[in-house]
Design an enzyme around this catalytic site. Structure first.
Site, PDB file in Angstrom:
ATOM      1  N   GLN A  23       0.870  -1.168   0.000  1.00  0.00           N
ATOM      2  CA  GLN A  23       0.000   0.000   0.000  1.00  0.00           C
ATOM      3  C   GLN A  23       0.898   1.206   0.000  1.00  0.00           C
ATOM      4  O   GLN A  23       1.868   1.245   0.745  1.00  0.00           O
ATOM      5  CB  GLN A  23      -0.866   0.036   1.271  1.00  0.00           C
ATOM      6  N   SER A  24       0.535   2.197  -0.806  1.00  0.00           N
ATOM      7  CA  SER A  24       1.536   3.255  -0.955  1.00  0.00           C
ATOM      8  C   SER A  24       1.548   4.274   0.169  1.00  0.00           C
ATOM      9  O   SER A  24       2.601   4.690   0.605  1.00  0.00           O
ATOM     10  CB  SER A  24       1.398   3.945  -2.301  1.00  0.00           C
ATOM     11  N   SER A  25       0.404   4.688   0.648  1.00  0.00           N
ATOM     12  CA  SER A  25       0.478   5.722   1.679  1.00  0.00           C
ATOM     13  C   SER A  25      -0.360   5.327   2.881  1.00  0.00           C
ATOM     14  O   SER A  25      -1.245   4.498   2.795  1.00  0.00           O
ATOM     15  CB  SER A  25      -0.004   7.065   1.132  1.00  0.00           C
TER      16      SER A  25
END
Ligand SMILES: [Zn+2]
Length: 696
Positions: A23-25
């Site tokens: 998950q990126s952020s």
């Protein structure tokens, strides 16, 4: 699944399965739990393909990390290490194909997978990177998904731009403007907020500068509203002191002029990879639709404000165009042009006899290129001449100005009063609400009742405070008005010249009046000072002024003193003259008491004949000449002089003398006779004592 499962061999199943969850952020982690669930569902997939549950390794320590690069992502690096050592039979991940296309780290991972014969599984299927078709498919899918992403963005952006072009795009509004129930932009129904915005624009129009506006708000103890767009108090109306930055934002925002504007800013990625908004020039804005909704000012007014701000900013920049009026006494500050090079001249102040006197200086060359000062002109005389010119040429206009000033003062006071009253009203209203809430609650519900009562108390206290504040403010305003201002206003309305000359009129006000009337003044210094005055209406006038006396001229000895010294020199030495002048109460050009050096300087400077020369001209002899005449030594002459045998006249303060011709009765050497018994000229002795006195 059954179709692809032939790709899974026992060789793969012997090794472990790696599930990479990404998950990126942090925000995505919280908001997008669905995608996390999808990622964990892949685990079931691995089991279905034949891996034992204990052989499935989940790598999810990259949650909350940006996927921009592998640096700092422990999990990903671990995965790459495992794959390259041939320990992984399969790598499972969500949208691997998309990642394979966009992310060069992933791309490298795929290559390593091919080398180590590791399978890749995503939601759609199983891929063997060693297989040409699978590799092609992965690439194609990547390209497709990237294209899809692009189309999606373009469509979104296109729709956005279309809406913006029609002025229908709903955008966050600055405080003072809100959307009504039908999504139309209207002025904030909150009267206090509305009036504060109005007051800001009015104050800016009066003062002509953003800092002065901030100062006015501070002096009048007024607050300015804001509506946070995020955070726990999102959407609420909060009140705080007005800042300079905020004032500039308000003045620069075209929405207050009722215009719909889109694309004032663009995103700019800096060298450090951070995205910053950048303001675009007007001609690059995407959409500008004037009169799209109600506003606080007209479009012309908005543009005028921008011009004023620009001019103010320029006052500090390259071309010092009209700077706003400041406190200093130089009347033409910011209005003076150099008659030699055409640049704007600046003001310097000199302190002369306790008063600030301005000097207009053209020093662009000096500042920019370390060159010489182009010209500098003492300002006091010019300011006075311009003042006089205004008084005699623009009398009707002056009255108009005075009336406007009076109007303005009254309106400003009313305005401030209204804003303060509204604050009291609001506090009262809130108290009333709190009281009602308290009354409505069931008294048995202690906890709620207590909280509401505390709230009510708070509101009551605030109400009382604001009321006291208002009354104090009123009193201050009234005091100001009743005593000084009323008299002043009356004076302004009837007698502009008196106001102009009144020493209590602030320089700033006087300058503002000049700015209403005068466009600029060009100064040229030659044998005299020429001032070309250009009035706002386009009329011009030229004034010629004599050069003011320079500093040394102002320190000159008055002529009558020089004459007096000339006369006194006939019969007195320098220090005698100095004490005579001091006794009569005269002072030198520099304002000091006289002494023999000052008299000496004046004597030399004005070429006055010295006392020595005067006595010589009158035929007096030097000591050498007398000694030769009488055939004695100079010492004998001095002795005879000191004992009154010879007449002598001192020509300086060292008691050096000149001698009148001794005549036929000149003394001769008489050895054996006491000098005191030979006194011929008893008058000489007292003369000498007097000289000594003077020297002391
Ligand atoms: Zn110049």
């Amino acid at each position: 699944m059954t179709m692809s499962s032939h790709k899974v061999t026992s060789l793969h199943l012997e090794r472990k399965a790696y599930l990479y969850v990404r998950q990126s952020s942090m925000q995505q982690v919280f908001e997008n739990t669905e995608s996390t669930e999808r990622q964990y569902a892949l685990k079931q997939r691995a089991v279905a393909l034949g891996w034992r549950v204990e052989d499935i390794v989940v790598i999810d320590c990259d949650l909350g990390q940006s996927g921009a690069s592998a640096a700092g992502r422990q999990g990903f690096q671990e995965l790459v290490a495992e794959v390259s050592m041939g320990r992984a039979g399969v790598v499972l991940g969500l949208e691997v194909s998309r990642l394979a296309r966009n992310n060069c780290d992933w791309h490298r991972l795929l290559e390593i997978c091919a080398l180590s014969d590791t399978l890749i599984v995503d939601e759609d299927g199983i891929y063997n990177p060693c297989d040409f078709n699978d590799r092609l498919l992965l690439g194609l899918k990547g390209t497709m998904s990237e294209a899809e992403l692009h189309m999606l963005r373009a469509r979104l952006r296109g729709g956005l731009l279309n809406k913006a072009r029609r002025g229908e795009l709903k955008m966050p509004l600055p405080v003072g403007l809100v959307y009504d129930s039908a999504d139309r932009v209207v002025l904030d129904p909150d009267q206090q907020a509305q009036n504060s915005v109005r007051h800001l624009f009015r104050t800016f129009r009066c003062t002509g500068s953003a800092s002065a506006t901030v100062k006015a708000f501070r002096d009048q103890k007024l607050l300015f509203p804001r509506r946070p767009r995020s955070g726990p108090r999102k959407g609420e109306l909060l009140w705080g002191p007005l800042t300079h930055n905020r004032t500039r934002q308000v003045l620069h925002n075209p929405r207050y002029a009722g215009a719909f504007v889109f694309g004032r800013h663009c995103q700019h990625r800096g060298p450090d990879g951070r995205v910053r908004p950048r303001t675009l020039p007007r001609e690059r804005w995407h959409t500008v639709l004037p009169e799209a909704h109600p506003g606080y000012i007209t479009w012309e007014h908005f543009e005028q404000n921008l011009k004023t701000l620009h001019a103010n900013a320029c006052a500090h920049g390259h071309d010092r165009r009209q700077s706003p009026p400041r406190e200093g006494p130089a009347l033409l500050q910011g209005l003076v042009m150099c008659g030699i090079c055409g640049d704007r001249m600046t003001v310097r102040y000199h302190s002369r006899q306790g008063r600030q006197s301005p000097v207009y200086v053209c020093q662009r060359d000096r500042i920019e290129y370390a060159g010489r000062i182009c010209q500098h002109i003492p300002g006091a005389g010019i300011d006075e001449a311009i003042g006089g010119l205004l008084l005699e040429t623009v009398t009707p206009a002056a009255l108009e100005v005075a009336l406007q000033v009076q109007d303005e003062l009254q309106r400003r006071i009313d305005e401030v009063d209204r804003l303060h009253r509204q604050r009291v009203d609001r506090a009262h209203h809130e108290t009333e609400l709190a009281r009602r809430r308290f009354m409505q609650v069931d008294p048995n519900n202690r906890l709620v009742a207590d909280a509401l009562e505390a709230d009510w108390n708070d509101k009551l206290r605030l109400y009382k405070e604001s009321q006291e504040h208002y009354e104090k403010q009123c009193k201050e305003a009234r005091v100001q008005l009743s005593e000084e201002q009323l008299a002043e206003i009356a004076a302004v309305a009837t007698d502009f010249p008196a106001l102009w000359r009144d020493p209590t009129t602030p320089h700033r006000e006087r300058k503002r009046i000049v700015r209403l009337l005068v466009e600029d003044v060009t100064l040229l210094r030659r044998d005299e000072i020429t001032a070309h005055v250009r009035f706002k209406g386009g009329a011009t006038q030229t004034l010629s002024l004599p050069l003011p006396p320079s500093a040394w001229q102002m320190r000159q000895t008055p002529q009558q003193i020089v004459v007096k010294i000339d006369r006194l020199l006939d019969s007195h030495t320098d220090s005698q003259i100095a004490s005579i002048l001091n006794d009569r109460g005269h002072i030198s050009g520099e304002g000091k008491a006289f002494n023999r050096f000052i008299v000496q300087k004046i004597r030399r400077k004005y070429g006055l004949k010295s006392r020595y020369q005067r006595l010589r001209d009158a035929g007096l002899l030097t000591i050498q000449e007398v000694a030769d005449l009488l055939h004695v030594h100079e010492k004998t002459i001095k002795t005879w002089r000191d004992n009154g045998l010879l007449l002598a006249v001192a020509f300086n303060d060292k008691n050096e003398c000149l001698y009148p011709h001794p005549g036929p009765n000149s003394p001769v050497k008489q050895q054996g006779t006491k000098l005191s018994e030979r006194c011929l000229h008893p008058g000489v002795l007292p003369n000498r004592t007097e000289e000594v006195q003077c020297e002391a």
